[in-house]
Structures are given as C-alpha cells and as structure tokens.
Scaffold this motif. Structure first.
Motif, PDB file in Angstrom:
ATOM      1  N   ALA A 314       0.844  -1.206   0.000  1.00  0.00           N
ATOM      2  CA  ALA A 314       0.000   0.000   0.000  1.00  0.00           C
ATOM      3  C   ALA A 314       0.876   1.251   0.000  1.00  0.00           C
ATOM      4  CB  ALA A 314      -0.902   0.000   1.233  1.00  0.00           C
ATOM      5  N   GLY A 315       0.557   2.180  -0.880  1.00  0.00           N
ATOM      6  CA  GLY A 315       1.267   3.460  -0.942  1.00  0.00           C
ATOM      7  C   GLY A 315       2.600   3.403  -1.665  1.00  0.00           C
ATOM      8  N   ILE A 316       3.047   2.207  -2.048  1.00  0.00           N
ATOM      9  CA  ILE A 316       4.371   2.102  -2.679  1.00  0.00           C
ATOM     10  C   ILE A 316       4.399   2.757  -4.067  1.00  0.00           C
ATOM     11  CG2 ILE A 316       6.114   0.447  -3.537  1.00  0.00           C
ATOM     12  CD1 ILE A 316       6.103   0.746  -0.470  1.00  0.00           C
ATOM     13  N   PRO A 317       3.442   2.462  -4.957  1.00  0.00           N
ATOM     14  CA  PRO A 317       3.487   3.117  -6.274  1.00  0.00           C
ATOM     15  C   PRO A 317       3.386   4.641  -6.169  1.00  0.00           C
ATOM     16  CG  PRO A 317       1.960   1.273  -6.305  1.00  0.00           C
ATOM     17  CD  PRO A 317       2.340   1.487  -4.873  1.00  0.00           C
ATOM     18  N   PHE A 318       2.626   5.106  -5.187  1.00  0.00           N
ATOM     19  CA  PHE A 318       2.470   6.553  -4.989  1.00  0.00           C
ATOM     20  C   PHE A 318       3.820   7.176  -4.606  1.00  0.00           C
ATOM     21  CE2 PHE A 318       0.731  10.173  -2.434  1.00  0.00           C
ATOM     22  CZ  PHE A 318       0.043  10.773  -3.464  1.00  0.00           C
ATOM     23  N   LEU A 319       4.548   6.501  -3.703  1.00  0.00           N
ATOM     24  CA  LEU A 319       5.863   7.004  -3.294  1.00  0.00           C
ATOM     25  C   LEU A 319       6.874   6.867  -4.434  1.00  0.00           C
ATOM     26  CD1 LEU A 319       7.432   8.232  -0.944  1.00  0.00           C
ATOM     27  CD2 LEU A 319       7.957   5.932  -0.142  1.00  0.00           C
ATOM     28  N   GLN A 320       6.758   5.783  -5.202  1.00  0.00           N
ATOM     29  CA  GLN A 320       7.648   5.632  -6.365  1.00  0.00           C
ATOM     30  C   GLN A 320       7.457   6.818  -7.311  1.00  0.00           C
ATOM     31  OE1 GLN A 320       6.217   1.742  -7.614  1.00  0.00           O
ATOM     32  NE2 GLN A 320       8.174   0.774  -7.146  1.00  0.00           N
ATOM     33  N   THR A 321       6.204   7.204  -7.491  1.00  0.00           N
ATOM     34  CA  THR A 321       5.912   8.318  -8.405  1.00  0.00           C
ATOM     35  C   THR A 321       6.520   9.615  -7.867  1.00  0.00           C
ATOM     36  OG1 THR A 321       3.828   7.199  -8.784  1.00  0.00           O
ATOM     37  CG2 THR A 321       4.014   9.406  -9.694  1.00  0.00           C
ATOM     38  N   PHE A 322       6.419   9.796  -6.543  1.00  0.00           N
ATOM     39  CA  PHE A 322       6.985  11.012  -5.946  1.00  0.00           C
ATOM     40  C   PHE A 322       8.503  11.050  -6.147  1.00  0.00           C
ATOM     41  CE2 PHE A 322       8.643  13.414  -2.260  1.00  0.00           C
ATOM     42  CZ  PHE A 322       8.044  14.638  -2.528  1.00  0.00           C
ATOM     43  N   ILE A 323       9.150   9.904  -5.921  1.00  0.00           N
ATOM     44  CA  ILE A 323      10.612   9.852  -6.069  1.00  0.00           C
ATOM     45  C   ILE A 323      10.999  10.095  -7.536  1.00  0.00           C
ATOM     46  CG2 ILE A 323      12.650   8.353  -5.874  1.00  0.00           C
ATOM     47  CD1 ILE A 323      11.184   7.003  -3.467  1.00  0.00           C
ATOM     48  N   ALA A 324      10.235   9.466  -8.437  1.00  0.00           N
ATOM     49  CA  ALA A 324      10.517   9.689  -9.866  1.00  0.00           C
ATOM     50  C   ALA A 324      10.357  11.177 -10.198  1.00  0.00           C
ATOM     51  CB  ALA A 324       9.575   8.846 -10.717  1.00  0.00           C
ATOM     52  N   HIS A 325       9.369  11.803  -9.585  1.00  0.00           N
ATOM     53  CA  HIS A 325       9.094  13.220  -9.828  1.00  0.00           C
ATOM     54  C   HIS A 325      10.233  14.114  -9.318  1.00  0.00           C
ATOM     55  CE1 HIS A 325       7.188  17.105  -9.631  1.00  0.00           C
ATOM     56  NE2 HIS A 325       7.100  17.077  -8.320  1.00  0.00           N
ATOM     57  N   ILE A 326      10.650  13.919  -8.049  1.00  0.00           N
ATOM     58  CA  ILE A 326      11.668  14.833  -7.497  1.00  0.00           C
ATOM     59  C   ILE A 326      13.051  14.615  -8.104  1.00  0.00           C
ATOM     60  CG2 ILE A 326      10.549  15.397  -5.291  1.00  0.00           C
ATOM     61  CD1 ILE A 326      12.169  13.159  -3.994  1.00  0.00           C
ATOM     62  N   THR A 327      13.275  13.417  -8.662  1.00  0.00           N
ATOM     63  CA  THR A 327      14.577  13.191  -9.290  1.00  0.00           C
ATOM     64  C   THR A 327      14.540  13.565 -10.784  1.00  0.00           C
ATOM     65  OG1 THR A 327      13.963  10.884  -9.658  1.00  0.00           O
ATOM     66  CG2 THR A 327      15.287  11.352  -7.701  1.00  0.00           C
TER      67      THR A 327
END
Ligand code: GTP
Ligand code: MG
Length: 353
Positions: A314-327
């Motif tokens: 739960a919440g992993i794809p959402f956090l992956q998207t955030f990390i992809a976004h900030i990098t």
C-alpha cells in the motif's frame, strides 16, 4: 447488549467494526481522557449512512474528531495470527503489486472520517493514475552499486540521490525492497534493530540512486554521526531525504530524529511505515499528530505526509511516483497551483532535480 458488526477492507486487510465491545487492545494504551465520547463529531463512512455534522454544531477539526472516538467506536482490525502469517507468505515481490496498492492510502484513511484530514495546501502531490503507472515503471532496473562505511569511499555525485533515514527497525530497508519490487532480495532487512550498518547505494536505471542509511537508536554503527550526518550535510547531489516514522502512536514524536533533521537544514519528507499493523483509528491519530509535529511547525519538511506498508505494498506506487518526480524522471506535469505558490517561499522543499 446487542453487538453490531460491520466489516470492510482497509490497506488490503479485512477488519471488523464493532460498535460495542470487544474493546480494541491498542486503545488501552491511549490517554482515556483524550478519547471521551462525542459521537456526533465523528462520522464513519463505512457501510453506515454518513451522519453529517448538525447545523447546530460547527465542523470540528479532524484532530478533535480522532480524539473523540470512543473505545466502543474503535475500528478493531480482527486479523488472526494465522491470517497474518498467510498474508506475509502471500507477499511475493517477484510478482506485480496488487491493484489496490495503487490507491493512495491517505485517501482510504480519509474515507473513515467526514472532516478533511488534509487541507488543500497539504494535498500538493496528486498524480493521475497514468502518472502513478509511469512512476512505478521507472523502478524496473536496480543494482546495488556500493556499501560504504566511511565518507572517503562515497561514489561519484553524478546522479541525484534520495536517502532513507529513521530509527533502527522502522522499516527503511524493507521500504527500499518494496520500492524495488521488480528486483527481489536486493536489500537486506532484519528483525533485529541495527541490520544496516553501512550506507548502501542502489542505482535505479542509471537515472538516480536510493541510499539505505543505518538507523539511529539501537545498534547503530560506532561512527554513525560522522558517517550519516557527514553524508547528509555534505552531499551535493542529495535531492531529498525520506524520514521514516512508525505508524504506531506509541512513538508519536520522534524528538531526536526531528531535532537532528531540523538542525541539518536539509529538505525532507515524512513517510509513515508499517501501516498494515495498525487499526485505521490509530493510524489516523498518528497521521494527525505527525502532521502537527513536523509539518505545521514549519521547517524543511515537505507539507504532505506519505503512508506505506512494505508488506502489503500500500502506498508504494504513490511514493515511487513522488521519487521519480523529485529526481526529474517523470514526464507528466505534477505541480498543483498551491505547490507553485508555496515553492516560491521554500524552493528547496519543492525542488525537482
Ligand atoms: N508488518 C510490517 N512489518 C514491516 C514493514 N516494514 C518492515 N517491517 C518489519 O520490520 C522489521 C525491520 O525492518 P527493516 O526494514 O530491516 O528495518 P530498518 O529500518 O532497515 O532497520 P535497521 O537497518 O536496523 O535500521 C523487519 O522484521 C520487517 O519485516 C511493514 O510495512 N509491515
Ligand atoms: Mg536497514
């Protein structure tokens, strides 16, 4: 006394809502005065008509709502040990994440109370479904490139890095393994605190790195301050730090961690971990307390909390998207109007590499 039971699902786990006893075990740990019954302030949305606040009672802030849940209203997650172990076995990271992992768990948490738990300024990162799929796709090829025990051995600073910090045993390494679900067994995790003793650099498709950091508290490496603080304060390509905190209310304020990260002055994001282990009631309480401690007091914290379970995904794809976004690895535009406005005041917290 009649016992009314409602059942439903949250974070992929089945729970049963008892309106009358049994009393949730966890609730005994809470300050009983703080959970006095004001049933009218709280509206459970689950399988019960939503009782909108009366026009005579002004809307309550969400914190009051949570504080006023009675013991008899507590959502008690009735998961037997056997069910839990079955679930643990069922999570096989060689497979794709379950579809329900793609829903932001905060949205699910919101579905239990009528009062908004986030203001518009705290809902800044709201990627579309397509963007979340794109974010997940970024994490396909992962390699451990280096484990470092002293600062003179750090790898080059050519690509952006995101470090994962927090107390020992909070779930840092497990979170990384969950983010790298397409590459099983790449991160070492452990039941005992102090498993990770070096800075471990994971390369994601040559585009950015995630860094597993030793935990502070039990069994931390002897050179923790020199190594970890030295790394966090001097690294030029460190674009963000994920500061992990347990979803449990037993540790509502991690003062040591907060002071340490505030002193360093680096931009960070709070991630609540192990959410599968707690009832929605306790999670909501921790969520709101954490928000008050870290976000509403200002500083370098991104004004939006992330919540995850490395066990259920739960919440992993959402956090992956955030990390992809900030990098800087997402094509889809992410900024909301509020984020643009806030970014003018605190550019480092919103920076995209
Ligand atoms: N139920 C549940 N357990 C978790 C979750 N994440 C981690 N754990 C468990 O928590 C324990 C510690 O996990 P680690 O990921 O090794 O913790 P860490 O923060 O890296 O610990 P150190 O390296 O010692 O600082 C392990 O037993 C994990 O299985 C989670 O989301 N849900
Ligand atoms: Mg670890």
């Amino acid at each position: 006394m009649a016992c009314l039971t409602h059942s439903g699902r949250i974070f992929g786990l089945t729970f049963i809502l008892h309106r009358y006893p049994p009393v949730c075990r966890n609730i005994r740990n809470m300050n009983r005065q703080s959970i006095q019954m004001h049933a009218s302030t709280l509206s459970w949305h689950n399988e019960r008509p939503l009782a909108m606040p009366s026009i005579h009672s002004p809307p309550q802030p969400a914190m009051t709502c949570i504080a006023s849940i009675s013991t008899s209203q507590t959502l008690s997650r009735q998961v037997s040990k056997t069910d839990y172990l079955k679930r643990m076995k069922a999570v096989n990271w060689t497979k794709k994440l379950p579809e329900d992992a793609f829903i932001d768990p905060v949205k699910e948490l919101q579905s239990y109370v009528a009062t908004p738990i986030l203001s518009d300024n705290e809902k800044l990162f709201t990627p579309s479904d397509e963007a979340v799929k794109e974010g997940e796709g970024v994490f396909q090829s992962v390699k451990l490139i280096k484990s470092v025990a002293s600062l003179d051995k750090l790898p080059d600073e050519n690509v952006p890095e995101v470090a994962v910090i927090g107390k020992s045993n909070v779930g840092k390494s497990s979170l990384l393994q969950a983010l790298f679900s397409s590459t099983p067994n790449i991160v070492k995790t452990g039941k005992k605190p102090g498993q990770t003793q070096t800075l471990n650099f994971f390369d994601v498709d040559g585009k950015f790195r995630l860094v597993d950091v030793p935990g502070f508290g039990y069994n931390m490496p002897a050179n923790y301050h020199e190594l970890v603080e030295g790394y966090l304060t001097s690294r030029k390509n460190l674009c963000r730090t994920l500061c992990l905190k347990s979803g449990s209310t037993r540790y509502p304020v991690d003062k040591l961690g907060k002071d340490m990260i505030s002193e360093m002055g680096i931009p960070y994001v709070i991630v609540l971990t192990k959410i599968d282990r707690f009832s929605p009631h306790l999670l909501l309480k921790t969520f709101l307390e954490t928000k008050q401690t870290y976000i509403q007091t200002g500083g370098n914290c991104f004004p939006q909390l992330f919540v995850v379970s490395s066990l259920t995904g739960a919440g992993i794809p959402f956090l992956q998207t955030f990390i992809a976004h900030i990098t800087g690895n997402l094509k889809s535009p992410m900024f909301t109007v509020q984020e643009k406005e806030l970014a003018k005041e605190s550019p480092s917290i919103f920076a995209v590499y």
